[in-house]
Design a protein around this motif. Structure first.
Motif, short mmCIF file in Angstrom:
data_model
loop_
_atom_site.label_atom_id
_atom_site.label_comp_id
_atom_site.label_asym_id
_atom_site.label_seq_id
_atom_site.Cartn_x
_atom_site.Cartn_y
_atom_site.Cartn_z
N PRO A 185 43.36 103.06 3.55
CA PRO A 185 43.46 101.23 2.50
C PRO A 185 43.26 100.16 3.56
O PRO A 185 42.66 99.61 2.67
CB PRO A 185 44.47 101.64 1.71
N THR A 186 43.56 99.98 4.49
CA THR A 186 44.18 98.97 5.08
C THR A 186 42.66 98.20 5.72
O THR A 186 42.73 97.78 6.00
CB THR A 186 45.24 98.87 6.53
N TYR A 187 42.02 99.35 6.18
CA TYR A 187 40.94 99.53 6.83
C TYR A 187 39.75 98.72 5.49
O TYR A 187 39.01 98.42 5.80
CB TYR A 187 40.57 100.43 7.69
N LYS A 197 40.24 106.57 -4.68
CA LYS A 197 41.12 107.22 -5.36
C LYS A 197 42.07 106.25 -5.41
O LYS A 197 41.47 105.06 -5.31
CB LYS A 197 41.20 108.34 -4.93
N PRO A 198 43.35 105.97 -5.97
CA PRO A 198 43.30 104.40 -6.13
C PRO A 198 43.74 103.95 -5.66
O PRO A 198 43.50 102.54 -5.20
CB PRO A 198 45.12 105.61 -7.55
N PRO A 199 44.69 104.66 -4.27
CA PRO A 199 44.75 103.69 -3.02
C PRO A 199 43.68 103.15 -2.82
O PRO A 199 43.56 101.56 -2.22
CB PRO A 199 45.18 105.15 -2.08
N GLN A 200 42.93 103.04 -2.12
CA GLN A 200 41.70 103.12 -2.13
C GLN A 200 40.59 101.56 -3.16
O GLN A 200 40.15 100.94 -2.50
CB GLN A 200 40.16 103.61 -0.82
N MET A 201 40.90 102.17 -3.75
CA MET A 201 40.29 100.81 -4.81
C MET A 201 41.24 100.16 -5.28
O MET A 201 40.76 98.79 -5.07
CB MET A 201 40.36 101.50 -6.56
N LYS A 202 42.78 100.16 -4.92
CA LYS A 202 43.20 98.99 -5.00
C LYS A 202 43.25 98.44 -3.46
O LYS A 202 43.13 96.69 -3.92
CB LYS A 202 44.91 99.60 -5.44
#
Length: 800
Positions: free
Chosen positions: A349-351, A387-392
């Motif tokens: 997610p940070t990337y 998924k939710p973490p990547q979308m957010k």
């Protein structure tokens, strides 16, 4: 009129203000609009082109949103003309010219029983509008209709190739008028961007010759822009680049005059190969293959500049600033789909957040007020990654109010429901509806009539608009009229009543058989609820390319409604296709018998609708729909005979399939909206040299047939993706293919040999390549009596 008045008043109540976080964006859009006098003149032009006989019957006035309750609205009022002949009869006020045009459309629909659709789908029905001086009055102080959400979006990034590619200004002017009448105020404006890119890349030492391998041909520009392919169908002549830029300036000028906010392109990271040579230290990677047969690098495997690279920001800034030079400051909203079917190299997610921030920073450097509008297709096409973490991470990488997401496929697969309204990011509820510009009667009436309302009133909603994002237009006009109206409804539509009124407007009169037929169509063709994306795979226009040896292939498709598509899906960038290890099965979501009855009712009403262009179009389309589904069953019957080794039955069924193609072609030839000729001629009309003539015609022919590359024995992976039920295309292309196929099928059965798949492919692909390069002329005008042909075909194929 009283009933209509009550309905209209009700939709202006219970208005909810748009999210205050976007007030700044809305204010900026308003500040860029043309003056009230310019907008009023622009909508007068729409009226003059639509109803020249009534050009003095309406007065238009741009008013403050304060008079609309603080939001956008239109207001239909009686004009106090003291009975002076030739004076205006109706006053229509609105926050912009778009609202005024929508109000004009609303009035002629609901008070005058008129109808407006694309020329190819029957055009306008205005005979029901009373003569000047006799227009019906509205009650009391008039009717005000507010927008429940501020934006009405229009277009898909591929519509520019499937529908608009060969348009001149005359055709574009009609489309912008149509947009205004439908209330569209946020249209995509992608025309002419290659000329801008040419100037930008020149600043990075990229030559015209190097760009020849970067841009696709005219009919494939959408996919070159997205980085799916390069060079295919090209190169682009300089005259194309220059003329498309001039056309874009006309388009933007008219959009602005009407108070629209155009959406311009921005930099997605797609770069020419030569840039890697000029900047060897830049973080440029080569993407994988996108649908070529053998990974042919002449067309595939484009280059992507990483958004985290400083060069990305430099190029993105240069592109937006070059657009400023060409057009002035016409918008602050920019489309970018850099992650569409191109997943980041890691799901960290940070990337992902850093990538999103880089994309936005490039826009912001070019325009400090920039707002990123993103098609949300990636969340459908690659849901296993997003998924939710990547979308957010992606959605929250941009300051709040600086990103708008298109819930592109909300009519079938709404992402807002499983993402808590995109985790707080503003979004637009969109209907995708059409893939590849196919001709197929299809709709999701109940979903469209309720889905936007449900999303808007749902707790914590961040919905700020509705949108139409079809891949191709000029089909199913009823679907687009319903969807466009959702920009002005604040409660669920009573669909049965709406459809009944639509049928009155569409043909200019009330006819009980037509009402009954449309009630059937609503509950069958136009109310698909199975959750399957509809892409037309009818066997006539997408003949299965497989060895018909396994009996299980046909057993699964025999009996009942043979054709519910597999849930297994292969999704690539805007090439959504349904596949199965068994015989490919066209999508069928309704009872064919009920639709046949609807066709019978249509025919029963024919003597009452002689001369109606809208009736003729719908009759031909409905007859085509019924017969194409019949042909699917005939094809399965032919394979059943083949597997049962019944030579004579195979011969009977194959001849019936061939005869159906011929008869459907004859039917389609009787209606202007179903002809191949206009598509080819419009391509050739843009040519400025004999070489361009051949190139443009090849582009037009290839897109609707093989689409992409092939080998001698392998069809394109996208063959028939943009298939069309067009007269002459059936006769000259689909008919020879089916004939050759069945000849080999019969011969293999008679000689007790395996079906020679490779031999058939070789013959067929050779024929296809020659057809794509052909120059045969095809009719541009309808021939034959559509009503008589439809009656004769009904009697021939459908009567007991």
């Amino acid at each position: 009129m009283a009933i209509i008045f009550i309905v209209l008043v009700s939709i202006s109540l219970a208005f909810a203000r748009p999210d205050k976080g976007l007030d700044g964006l809305i204010h900026m859009a308003e500040s860029q609009r043309s003056s009230p006098s310019v907008q009023e003149a622009a909508v007068k032009g729409v009226l003059q082109r639509l109803l020249p006989s009534h050009s003095s019957s309406f007065e238009f006035r741009v008013i403050s949103k304060d008079l609309c309750g603080g939001v956008s609205c239109f207001w239909i009022k009686n004009f106090n003309n003291s009975g002076v002949i030739g004076s205006p009869e109706m006053l229509i006020e609105g926050a912009t010219a778009v609202e005024i045009a929508a109000g004009l459309h609303w009035y002629i629909k609901y008070w005058c029983g008129a109808h407006v659709s694309w020329d190819k789908t029957g055009g306008t029905q205005i005979v029901s509008i009373p003569d000047p001086g006799l227009l019906p009055r509205v009650q009391g102080n008039g009717v005000m209709v507010q927008r429940p959400v501020p934006w009405s979006y229009y277009q898909n990034v591929v519509t520019s190739s499937y529908s608009y590619v060969w348009w001149d200004w005359e055709r574009w002017e009609k489309e912008i008028d149509w947009m205004a009448l439908q209330g569209v105020n946020l249209p995509l404006a992608f025309t002419g961007q290659e000329s801008v890119w040419q100037k930008v890349f020149k600043g990075f030492n990229i030559s015209k010759e190097e760009l020849d391998d970067f841009f696709g041909g005219p009919a494939f520009l959408a996919w070159a822009r997205m980085g799916n392919l390069h060079g295919w169908g090209g190169p682009l002549p300089q005259s194309w680049l220059d003329e498309q830029l001039a056309l874009q300036k006309c388009i933007l000028s008219r959009m602005l005059e009407l108070g629209m906010t155009p959406v311009l392109p921005s930099f997605s990271g797609n770069v020419p190969a030569a840039l890697k040579k000029r900047f060897p230290a830049a973080n440029i990677t080569r993407l994988g293959d996108w649908n070529t047969v053998n990974g042919d690098t002449r067309w595939c495997c484009t280059f992507l500049l990483d958004p985290s690279d400083p060069l990305f920001i430099e190029i993105g800034q240069a592109f937006i600033q070059q657009q400023f030079k060409e057009y002035g400051v016409v918008t602050h909203i920019y489309n970018c789909d850099t992650f569409n079917e191109n997943s980041p190299p890691t799901d960290d997610p940070t990337y992902i957040s850093s990538l999103g921030a880089g994309v936005y920073e490039a826009m912001h450097k070019g325009d400090r007020h920039a707002v990123w509008l993103m098609q949300g297709w990636l969340f459908s096409s690659d849901s296993s990654f997003w998924k939710p973490p990547q979308m957010k991470a992606l959605l929250h990488s941009v300051p709040y109010g600086k990103m708008i997401v298109l819930d592109l496929f909300a009519d079938v697969n709404p992402i807002w429901k499983r993402s808590s309204h995109f985790y707080g990011t503003p979004y637009i509820w969109c209907m995708l509806h059409n893939f590849g510009g196919n001709i197929e009667m299809y709709g999701t009436f109940d979903t469209v009539s309720a889905g936007p309302i449900d999303a808007h009133v749902s707790p914590n909603s961040t919905m700020i608009g509705v949108g139409m994002c079809m891949e191709g237009i000029e089909q199913n006009p009823v679907v687009y009229e319903q969807m466009s109206e959702m920009a002005f409804w604040n409660e669920k539509v009573k669909v049965e009543e709406w459809v009944r009124n639509y049928s009155h407007r569409r043909y200019g009169k009330r006819i009980k058989q037509i009402e009954a037929a449309w009630d059937i169509l609503y509950h069958t063709i136009y109310n698909c609820t199975d959750g399957i994306a509809d892409h037309n795979n009818d066997y006539i226009v997408e003949l299965p390319d497989f060895v018909p040896t396994l009996k299980s292939n046909t057993q699964n498709a025999i009996g009942g409604q043979m054709i519910k598509a597999s849930s297994s899906e292969r999704i690539r960038r805007f090439s959504f296709r349904e596949t199965s290890s068994d015989l490919p099965r066209p999508h069928l979501w309704y009872s064919p018998g009920k639709v046949i009855h609807a066709l019978k009712l249509f025919l029963d009403a024919g003597d009452l609708l002689i001369g109606s262009l809208t009736y003729r179009y719908d009759l031909v389309d409905l007859t085509r729909q019924v017969l194409s589904k019949l042909a699917n069953q005939v094809y399965v019957d032919a394979l059943t005979a083949y597997h049962s080794k019944h030579v004579e039955e195979l011969n009977v069924q194959s001849q019936k399939f061939i005869e159906l193609i011929k008869d459907i072609d004859m039917l389609l030839a009787s209606e202007d909206g179903f002809l191949l000729g206009p598509w080819l001629e419009s391509a050739k009309n843009l040519a400025r040299s004999p070489g361009q003539l051949r190139q443009y015609e090849w582009n037009a022919r290839t897109q609707v047939t093989m689409w992409y590359d092939n080998t001698n024995t392998n069809q394109s992976k996208l063959h028939d993706y943009a298939n069309k039920f067009w007269s002459s295309l059936l006769r000259s292309y689909y008919l020879p293919r089916a004939s050759t196929y069945f000849d080999h099928l019969l011969k293999s059965l008679r000689e007790n040999q395996s079906f020679p798949l490779e031999k058939w492919r070789r013959e067929w692909i050779s024929y296809s390549n020659n057809w794509q390069s052909g120059t045969e002329l095809y009719s541009v005008k309808a021939q034959g009596d559509a009503f008589k042909i439809s009656k004769d075909l009904f009697k021939k194929y459908l009567e007991p």
